[in-house]
Design a protein around this motif. Structure first.
Motif, PDB file in Angstrom:
ATOM      1  N   ALA A  76      -2.651   0.425  -1.020  1.00 60.39           N
ATOM      2  CA  ALA A  76      -3.483   0.686   0.159  1.00 60.39           C
ATOM      3  C   ALA A  76      -4.769  -0.146   0.102  1.00 60.39           C
ATOM      4  N   ASP A  98      -7.102  -0.154   3.190  1.00 60.12           N
ATOM      5  CA  ASP A  98      -7.708   0.080   4.508  1.00 60.12           C
ATOM      6  C   ASP A  98      -9.093   0.696   4.334  1.00 60.12           C
ATOM      7  N   HIS A  99      -9.602   0.642   3.112  1.00 63.03           N
ATOM      8  CA  HIS A  99     -10.851   1.325   2.763  1.00 63.03           C
ATOM      9  C   HIS A  99     -12.083   0.719   3.425  1.00 63.03           C
ATOM     10  N   GLU A 125     -12.363   2.877   6.341  1.00 62.34           N
ATOM     11  CA  GLU A 125     -12.498   4.309   6.045  1.00 62.34           C
ATOM     12  C   GLU A 125     -13.766   4.641   5.250  1.00 62.34           C
ATOM     13  N   HIS A 126     -14.143   3.743   4.322  1.00 64.46           N
ATOM     14  CA  HIS A 126     -15.290   4.035   3.445  1.00 64.46           C
ATOM     15  C   HIS A 126     -16.372   2.969   3.498  1.00 64.46           C
ATOM     16  N   TRP A 141      -0.290   9.729   6.763  1.00 63.19           N
ATOM     17  CA  TRP A 141      -1.279  10.193   5.797  1.00 63.19           C
ATOM     18  C   TRP A 141      -1.615  11.599   6.281  1.00 63.19           C
ATOM     19  N   TYR A 184      -3.875  14.625   5.626  1.00 68.31           N
ATOM     20  CA  TYR A 184      -5.011  15.094   4.840  1.00 68.31           C
ATOM     21  C   TYR A 184      -5.669  16.287   5.537  1.00 68.31           C
ATOM     22  N   ARG A 240      -8.209  18.765   6.602  1.00 64.99           N
ATOM     23  CA  ARG A 240      -9.659  18.521   6.534  1.00 64.99           C
ATOM     24  C   ARG A 240     -10.381  19.195   7.691  1.00 64.99           C
ATOM     25  N   LYS A 266       2.209  10.848   3.072  1.00 66.01           N
ATOM     26  CA  LYS A 266       1.328  10.484   1.955  1.00 66.01           C
ATOM     27  C   LYS A 266       0.360  11.641   1.791  1.00 66.01           C
ATOM     28  N   LYS A 282      -2.153  14.238  -1.055  1.00 66.62           N
ATOM     29  CA  LYS A 282      -2.960  14.232  -2.287  1.00 66.62           C
ATOM     30  C   LYS A 282      -2.232  15.001  -3.383  1.00 66.62           C
ATOM     31  N   SER A 340      -1.076  10.020  -2.737  1.00 66.55           N
ATOM     32  CA  SER A 340      -2.254   9.216  -2.450  1.00 66.55           C
ATOM     33  C   SER A 340      -3.124   9.188  -3.705  1.00 66.55           C
ATOM     34  N   GLY A 341      -3.629   8.027  -4.048  1.00 68.52           N
ATOM     35  CA  GLY A 341      -4.299   7.874  -5.348  1.00 68.52           C
ATOM     36  C   GLY A 341      -5.599   8.642  -5.543  1.00 68.52           C
ATOM     37  N   GLY A 342      -6.470   8.584  -4.545  1.00 74.18           N
ATOM     38  CA  GLY A 342      -7.781   9.212  -4.681  1.00 74.18           C
ATOM     39  C   GLY A 342      -8.769   8.326  -5.406  1.00 74.18           C
ATOM     40  N   VAL A 347      -1.403   3.760  -3.376  1.00 79.14           N
ATOM     41  CA  VAL A 347      -2.726   3.829  -3.999  1.00 79.14           C
ATOM     42  C   VAL A 347      -3.532   2.559  -3.787  1.00 79.14           C
ATOM     43  N   GLY A 348      -4.829   2.742  -3.836  1.00 74.14           N
ATOM     44  CA  GLY A 348      -5.732   1.610  -3.680  1.00 74.14           C
ATOM     45  C   GLY A 348      -6.710   1.515  -4.834  1.00 74.14           C
ATOM     46  N   ARG A 349      -7.702   2.433  -4.810  1.00 68.97           N
ATOM     47  CA  ARG A 349      -8.820   2.299  -5.751  1.00 68.97           C
ATOM     48  C   ARG A 349      -8.406   2.286  -7.211  1.00 68.97           C
TER      49      ARG A 349
HETATM   50  P1  FBP Z   1      -6.775   5.541  -2.579  1.00 68.10           P
HETATM   51  O1  FBP Z   1      -5.558   5.413  -3.462  1.00 68.10           O
HETATM   52  O2  FBP Z   1      -7.826   4.551  -2.948  1.00 68.10           O
HETATM   53  O3  FBP Z   1      -7.260   6.974  -2.540  1.00 68.10           O
HETATM   54  O4  FBP Z   1      -6.291   5.159  -1.102  1.00 68.10           O
HETATM   55  C1  FBP Z   1      -5.532   6.047  -0.334  1.00 68.10           C
HETATM   56  C2  FBP Z   1      -6.197   6.297   0.986  1.00 68.10           C
HETATM   57  O5  FBP Z   1      -5.400   7.168   1.780  1.00 68.10           O
HETATM   58  C3  FBP Z   1      -6.486   5.035   1.783  1.00 68.10           C
HETATM   59  O6  FBP Z   1      -5.356   4.573   2.483  1.00 68.10           O
HETATM   60  C4  FBP Z   1      -7.618   5.461   2.645  1.00 68.10           C
HETATM   61  O7  FBP Z   1      -8.484   4.438   3.014  1.00 68.10           O
HETATM   62  C5  FBP Z   1      -8.363   6.421   1.771  1.00 68.10           C
HETATM   63  O8  FBP Z   1      -7.461   6.917   0.810  1.00 68.10           O
HETATM   64  C6  FBP Z   1      -8.946   7.566   2.563  1.00 68.10           C
HETATM   65  O9  FBP Z   1      -9.604   8.420   1.684  1.00 68.10           O
HETATM   66  P2  FBP Z   1     -10.357   9.722   2.145  1.00 68.10           P
HETATM   67  O10 FBP Z   1     -10.046   9.967   3.584  1.00 68.10           O
HETATM   68  O11 FBP Z   1      -9.826  10.807   1.250  1.00 68.10           O
HETATM   69  O12 FBP Z   1     -11.793   9.445   1.903  1.00 68.10           O
END
Ligand code: FBP
Length: 243
Positions: A2, A4-5, A8-9, A122, A124, A126, A155, A157, A180-182, A208-210
């Protein structure tokens, strides 16, 4: 993988290396990932076709407070034109805006099916009504939502243990489950242990991304990850690749 951060961040997730999409495109290819998640802007300017593209159709920043909503910003048609082999969409169940996302995904799913593109959601939980988004009940609910709305894969957590994650996987039925990696785990081995556990619980894989591109050894962790997910290596075997 992943990436797309940036939307998102924001760039605070990146270092001087990972801020460059070209580095990630090369890493995904060298690390032999079987999918790369991008938003359309990055895909338009950097995607080279080497790794199957999963185009994220919605997205939001983290600058807005309160119950989240993530709206569609790319069409299924545009995703396909950019070379996507699947499309991704985030839903925040529990948010007061959940119906908007469920409705939007419903339309996307119908179009994607007509065009032969799988959908990955995804999911989540929330918003103000969600106290703990990784509690086993909530994660299993997220997995089940994926099945109910017709997602090909969901996807979610990690719940923190194999048994409760196994229940989440069962709850998803024939919808495939990716973890999802977290945020970056304390160590590479701690992250690999988590991956081993979700595979033991019956997951189809991880997205996963980070934990990959924030690692000091992104290529080594990519290889170890692939060995656990694709070749069913034990934690001990995979860990040898990191030393
Ligand atoms: P990570 O493995 O880095 O957590 O990425 C997964 C992911 O779903 C990304 O695709 C997305 O950008 C991010 O986590 C969103 O994280 P959150 O909404 O929990 O802050």
């Amino acid at each position: 993988m992943a990436y797309d951060h940036g939307l998102e961040h924001g760039p605070s997730d990146f270092n001087a290396t990972s801020v460059d999409p070209q580095f990630i495109i090369d890493l995904a290819s060298k690390g032999r990932f079987n999918g790369l998640v991008l938003q359309k802007g990055v895909a338009e300017r950097y995607y080279d076709g080497a790794v199957p593209l999963i185009l994220k159709l919605n997205g939001k920043t983290n600058l807005v407070q309160g119950d989240p909503v993530s709206r569609q910003i790319c069409s299924v048609e545009e995703a396909q034109a950019l070379g996507a082999k699947a499309v991704g969409y985030t839903i925040y169940p529990g948010s007061i805006h959940e119906s908007l996302m469920l409705h939007e995904f419903g339309k996307i799913k119908e179009e994607a099916r007509r065009k032969g593109l799988p959908t990955i959601t995804w999911i989540y939980p929330r918003g103000k009504s969600i106290k703990n988004d990784t509690s086993p009940d909530i994660v299993a609910y997220a997995a089940r939502i994926g099945l109910e709305i017709g997602a090909d894969a969901v996807k979610i957590k990690y719940t923190g243990d194999v048994e409760s994650f196994r229940w989440a996987v069962r709850s998803a039925g024939k919808t495939r489950v990716f973890m999802s990696g977290g945020p970056k785990a304390d160590s590479e081995i701690a992250f690999l242990r988590q991956v081993r556990e979700v595979m033991d619980a019956g997951a189809a894989g991880v997205a996963v991304g980070r934990n990959v591109w924030q690692s000091r050894y992104p290529l080594k962790i990519s290889e170890a990850l692939r060995r656990v997910v694709v070749d069913d290596w034990s934690l001990k075997e995979a860990n040898r690749l990191l030393t």
